[in-house]
Design a protein around this motif. Structure first.
Motif, PDB file in Angstrom:
ATOM      1  N   CYS A  72      24.030  43.194  34.089  1.00 52.46           N
ATOM      2  CA  CYS A  72      24.205  43.283  35.532  1.00 52.46           C
ATOM      3  C   CYS A  72      24.757  44.658  35.895  1.00 52.46           C
ATOM      4  N   CYS A  75      28.519  43.938  37.958  1.00 56.96           N
ATOM      5  CA  CYS A  75      29.733  43.495  37.275  1.00 56.96           C
ATOM      6  C   CYS A  75      29.671  43.680  35.764  1.00 56.96           C
ATOM      7  N   CYS A  88      22.117  37.755  37.891  1.00 56.50           N
ATOM      8  CA  CYS A  88      23.385  37.681  37.192  1.00 56.50           C
ATOM      9  C   CYS A  88      24.028  36.314  37.431  1.00 56.50           C
ATOM     10  N   ASP A  90      27.031  35.571  37.147  1.00 61.84           N
ATOM     11  CA  ASP A  90      28.376  35.756  37.688  1.00 61.84           C
ATOM     12  C   ASP A  90      28.360  36.092  39.173  1.00 61.84           C
ATOM     13  N   CYS A  91      27.606  37.111  39.558  1.00 61.10           N
ATOM     14  CA  CYS A  91      27.671  37.573  40.934  1.00 61.10           C
ATOM     15  C   CYS A  91      26.353  37.407  41.679  1.00 61.10           C
ATOM     16  N   SER A  93      23.671  39.141  41.682  1.00 60.16           N
ATOM     17  CA  SER A  93      22.811  40.293  41.968  1.00 60.16           C
ATOM     18  C   SER A  93      21.725  40.394  40.901  1.00 60.16           C
TER      19      SER A  93
HETATM   20 ZN    ZN Z   1      26.877  40.488  38.104  1.00 59.25          ZN
END
Ligand code: ZN
Length: 112
Positions: A72, A75, A88, A90-91, A93
């Motif tokens: 990513c 992050c 991603c 996690d985030c 994107s």
């Molecule tokens: Zn990310």
């Protein structure tokens, strides 16, 4: 056909491995195919059967798909991907920079 060329190459690897034991026969073959190698697993399996049949008869062929790894950009988390788009976990994107998952390699040979 791309897969036939690969199957012939793998067949060559098997021949080299078995060269020191001419009496032995190949019974099993494991191949790892990267998710982004562009290889059709079913086609490759068919081609391998054709290539190996003449010398070895029926060989148990196991083809495993190896995922790629994307990073990513926001992050910097790294995660496994199997198909686009690469989001991603996690985030959310869209990640770029896929590494791995492009190779093709023999993971094991079983000989009798
Ligand atoms: Zn990310």
């Amino acid at each position: 056909m791309h897969e036939m060329a690969l199957a012939l190459e793998i067949g060559g690897i098997c021949e080299r491995e078995l060269a020191h034991a001419p009496e032995s026969r190949l019974t099993g073959l494991g191949v790892q195919v990267g998710a982004f190698s562009g290889v059709e697993v079913d086609t490759l399996r068919f081609c391998l059967e054709v290539v190996l049949k003449e010398r070895h008869g029926d060989v148990a062929i196991e083809i495993e798909r190896e995922p790629g790894v994307a990073a990513c950009l926001s992050c910097e988390v790294q995660f496994e991907v199997r198909a686009a788009p690469f989001e991603c976990p996690d985030c959310g994107s869209v990640a770029r920079g896929v590494t791995g998952g492009q190779s093709l390699q023999v993971s094991y040979l079983e000989v009798e």
